[in-house]
Scaffold this active site. Structure first.
Site, PDB file in Angstrom:
ATOM      1  N   ILE A   6     -14.552  -6.929 -10.175  1.00 46.64           N
ATOM      2  CA  ILE A   6     -13.657  -6.029  -9.455  1.00 46.64           C
ATOM      3  C   ILE A   6     -14.496  -4.991  -8.729  1.00 46.64           C
ATOM      4  CG2 ILE A   6     -11.706  -4.441  -9.618  1.00 46.64           C
ATOM      5  CD1 ILE A   6     -11.045  -5.675 -12.335  1.00 46.64           C
ATOM      6  N   ASN A  83     -11.441  -4.922  -3.922  1.00 45.69           N
ATOM      7  CA  ASN A  83     -10.612  -3.730  -3.868  1.00 45.69           C
ATOM      8  C   ASN A  83     -11.297  -2.570  -3.134  1.00 45.69           C
ATOM      9  OD1 ASN A  83      -8.410  -1.829  -4.911  1.00 45.69           O
ATOM     10  ND2 ASN A  83     -10.231  -0.967  -5.901  1.00 45.69           N
ATOM     11  N   SER A 138      -4.910  -5.607   0.456  1.00 54.96           N
ATOM     12  CA  SER A 138      -4.515  -5.390   1.847  1.00 54.96           C
ATOM     13  C   SER A 138      -3.764  -4.064   1.976  1.00 54.96           C
ATOM     14  CB  SER A 138      -3.660  -6.573   2.322  1.00 54.96           C
ATOM     15  OG  SER A 138      -3.356  -6.452   3.696  1.00 54.96           O
ATOM     16  N   TYR A 152      -8.421   1.553  10.348  1.00 51.15           N
ATOM     17  CA  TYR A 152      -8.244   1.006   9.002  1.00 51.15           C
ATOM     18  C   TYR A 152      -7.318  -0.214   9.026  1.00 51.15           C
ATOM     19  CZ  TYR A 152      -6.848   0.823   4.063  1.00 51.15           C
ATOM     20  OH  TYR A 152      -6.571   0.408   2.773  1.00 51.15           O
ATOM     21  N   LYS A 156      -7.830  -4.290   7.797  1.00 58.67           N
ATOM     22  CA  LYS A 156      -7.010  -4.998   6.819  1.00 58.67           C
ATOM     23  C   LYS A 156      -6.325  -6.215   7.444  1.00 58.67           C
ATOM     24  CE  LYS A 156      -7.935  -2.567   3.196  1.00 58.67           C
ATOM     25  NZ  LYS A 156      -8.612  -3.163   2.021  1.00 58.67           N
ATOM     26  N   THR A 185      -3.672   7.834  -4.526  1.00 62.95           N
ATOM     27  CA  THR A 185      -5.080   7.526  -4.713  1.00 62.95           C
ATOM     28  C   THR A 185      -5.932   8.414  -3.822  1.00 62.95           C
ATOM     29  OG1 THR A 185      -5.057   5.837  -2.981  1.00 62.95           O
ATOM     30  CG2 THR A 185      -4.564   5.102  -5.243  1.00 62.95           C
TER      31      THR A 185
END
Length: 234
Positions: A6, A83, A138, A152, A156, A185
């Site tokens: 990860i 990620n 995504s 950005y 994606k 986040t």
């Protein structure tokens, strides 16, 4: 014992998924740029499972090879989760004035690094009796045009296409793009500097939907949290 690699695992969705897999006794190989944050995350997880923390930048080819070598030493790889992401400049500029060097950096981290890690780990993911999986994280900015999100979002969108093409080329592998929606986040705080984003869902509430995707293993493709969250919360 299954093994997951990860990236961007020191916080946010990467760390939340690591905790979910640790509860199932997966061995975890975790990456993040911040060595101190990654070490703290690994210490949190070690009581539940085996954890190998490898700090570095996924855009660095030497670091990617190190991750591949660590996974190879474990003898197997069941899951690769790409990620790690960068937002780009904050506040986010319109495309008319977007610094191209910053855009190149975003593509390095958000598109080229996930593909490069998939290339390096494909022999391990494919060389197993059951199906390995790749999950690329995504964003709804990949499919919707929001002012300021062009840099950005385009990374994606490119990652989504890489994901779909890899799935078409590797029928023996489950390959997913997963859109987790808005989350509280660090990346989302960068996107809205000075604003309170605490009303967004915590990453820990999103991880069960991603886990359900991995449990159910639908056909390779692009999925959103809405497609998997309902059964988790019902």
């Amino acid at each position: 014992m299954p093994v997951a690699l990860i990236t961007g695992a020191s916080r946010g969705l990467g760390l939340a998924l690591a905790h979910a897999l640790a509860a199932r006794s997966w061995t975890l190989v975790l990456d993040a740029r911040g060595a101190a944050d990654l070490a703290r995350a690994a210490d949190e997880l070690r009581g539940d499972t085996d954890v190998i923390a490898v700090a570095g930048d996924v855009s660095d080819p030497a670091h990617r090879r190190e991750l591949r070598d660590v996974v190879r030493e474990s003898g197997r790889l069941d899951l690769l989760v790409n990620n790690a992401s960068v937002l780009g400049p904050s506040p986010m500029p319109p495309l008319a004035g977007y610094p191209l060097a910053e855009l190149a950096r975003a593509y390095d981290v958000n598109v080229f690094a996930p593909l490069a890690l998939a290339q390096l780990t494909l022999p391990l993911l494919l060389g197993r009796p059951d199906r390995g999986a790749v999950v690329n994280i995504s964003s709804d900015a990949a499919v919707n045009a929001y002012p300021g999100w062009g840099g950005y979002g385009s990374t994606k969108a490119a990652l989504d296409h890489v994901t779909a093409t890899l799935a078409a080329e590797q029928p023996g592998l489950d390959v997913y793009a997963f859109d987790p929606g808005d989350m509280n986040t660090d990346l989302h705080r960068q996107a809205f500097p000075g604003e309170d984003v605490s009303d967004r869902p915590a990453a820990e509430t999103v991880a069960p939907a991603l886990l359900r995707l991995l449990d159910e293993r639908p056909a390779s493709g692009r999925y959103t949290i809405a497609e998997f969250a309902a059964a988790v919360t019902s």
